[in-house]
Design a protein around this motif. Structure first.
Motif, PDB file in Angstrom:
ATOM      1  N   LEU A  64       0.866  -1.222   0.118  1.00 51.20           N
ATOM      2  CA  LEU A  64       0.017   0.201   0.042  1.00 51.20           C
ATOM      3  C   LEU A  64       0.809   1.426   0.107  1.00 51.20           C
ATOM      4  O   LEU A  64       0.639   2.322  -0.519  1.00 51.20           O
ATOM      5  N   GLY A  65       1.915   1.254   0.650  1.00 49.83           N
ATOM      6  CA  GLY A  65       2.805   2.342   0.794  1.00 49.83           C
ATOM      7  C   GLY A  65       3.466   2.612  -0.358  1.00 49.83           C
ATOM      8  O   GLY A  65       3.798   3.735  -0.872  1.00 49.83           O
ATOM      9  N   LEU A  68       0.996   4.225  -3.075  1.00 51.46           N
ATOM     10  CA  LEU A  68       0.778   5.479  -2.390  1.00 51.46           C
ATOM     11  C   LEU A  68       1.974   6.342  -2.775  1.00 51.46           C
ATOM     12  O   LEU A  68       1.679   7.619  -3.435  1.00 51.46           O
ATOM     13  N   LYS A 126       0.489   4.638   6.000  1.00 53.05           N
ATOM     14  CA  LYS A 126      -0.516   5.733   5.270  1.00 53.05           C
ATOM     15  C   LYS A 126      -0.116   6.972   5.537  1.00 53.05           C
ATOM     16  O   LYS A 126      -0.309   7.917   4.851  1.00 53.05           O
ATOM     17  N   ARG A 129       2.312   9.572   3.743  1.00 52.13           N
ATOM     18  CA  ARG A 129       1.562   9.576   2.245  1.00 52.13           C
ATOM     19  C   ARG A 129       0.567  10.485   2.303  1.00 52.13           C
ATOM     20  O   ARG A 129       0.118  11.260   1.290  1.00 52.13           O
ATOM     21  N   MET A 130      -0.548  10.225   2.978  1.00 49.77           N
ATOM     22  CA  MET A 130      -1.846  11.002   3.353  1.00 49.77           C
ATOM     23  C   MET A 130      -1.407  12.468   3.397  1.00 49.77           C
ATOM     24  O   MET A 130      -2.190  13.377   3.135  1.00 49.77           O
TER      25      MET A 130
END
Length: 135
Positions: A64-65, A68, A126, A129-130
């Motif tokens: 996921l990282g 992202l 997350k 990145r968010m």
């Protein structure tokens, strides 16, 4: 500067994650297949990830990282909201086409079971990145 022991520990973590990804792609994501592929001891997944489920959650967080990172990098180069949305969508689609194994880890329903128990590991991946996305 990391010590030799810290470097070895990080190398072992990466070998386990790489082996878990390969085992998942082969349809054999078991402790035994990951250990055989990575060449580490039985205690290593537990030492580095707390459990085999922790290893799988860390694999999910890593994939996921990476997705992202790819998406945010293209988004940051955009100059308007419209070009940002387009850039993010294209980056996401490119990631899934270029790295299907990682995309499958992110999207397969079997990984949903690991999310609640390891929510903080995933949130940690997350969070930065968010923050970049919001900026």
């Amino acid at each position: 500067m990391p010590t030799a022991k810290q470097r070895r520990g990080e190398e072992t973590r990466q070998r386990l994650l790489d082996a878990a990804l390969a085992a998942h792609e082969a349809g054999e994501a078991t402790v035994q297949s990951v250990l055989a592929s990575s060449g580490v001891s039985l205690g290593s997944p537990y030492h580095h990830f707390g459990s085999f489920d922790g290893l799988i959650a860390a694999l999910f967080a890593r994939c996921l990282g990476e997705m992202l990172d790819a998406t945010v990098a293209d988004l940051e180069r955009a100059r308007t909201a419209r070009t940002g949305v387009t850039a993010a969508a294209k980056a996401y689609l490119s990631f899934t086409m270029d790295r299907p194994a990682e995309a499958r880890v992110i999207h397969l329903p079997e990984y949903i079971a690991y999310r609640p128990a390891h929510a903080e590991v995933i949130a940690e991946a997350k969070r930065p990145r968010m923050a970049r996305t919001s900026a």
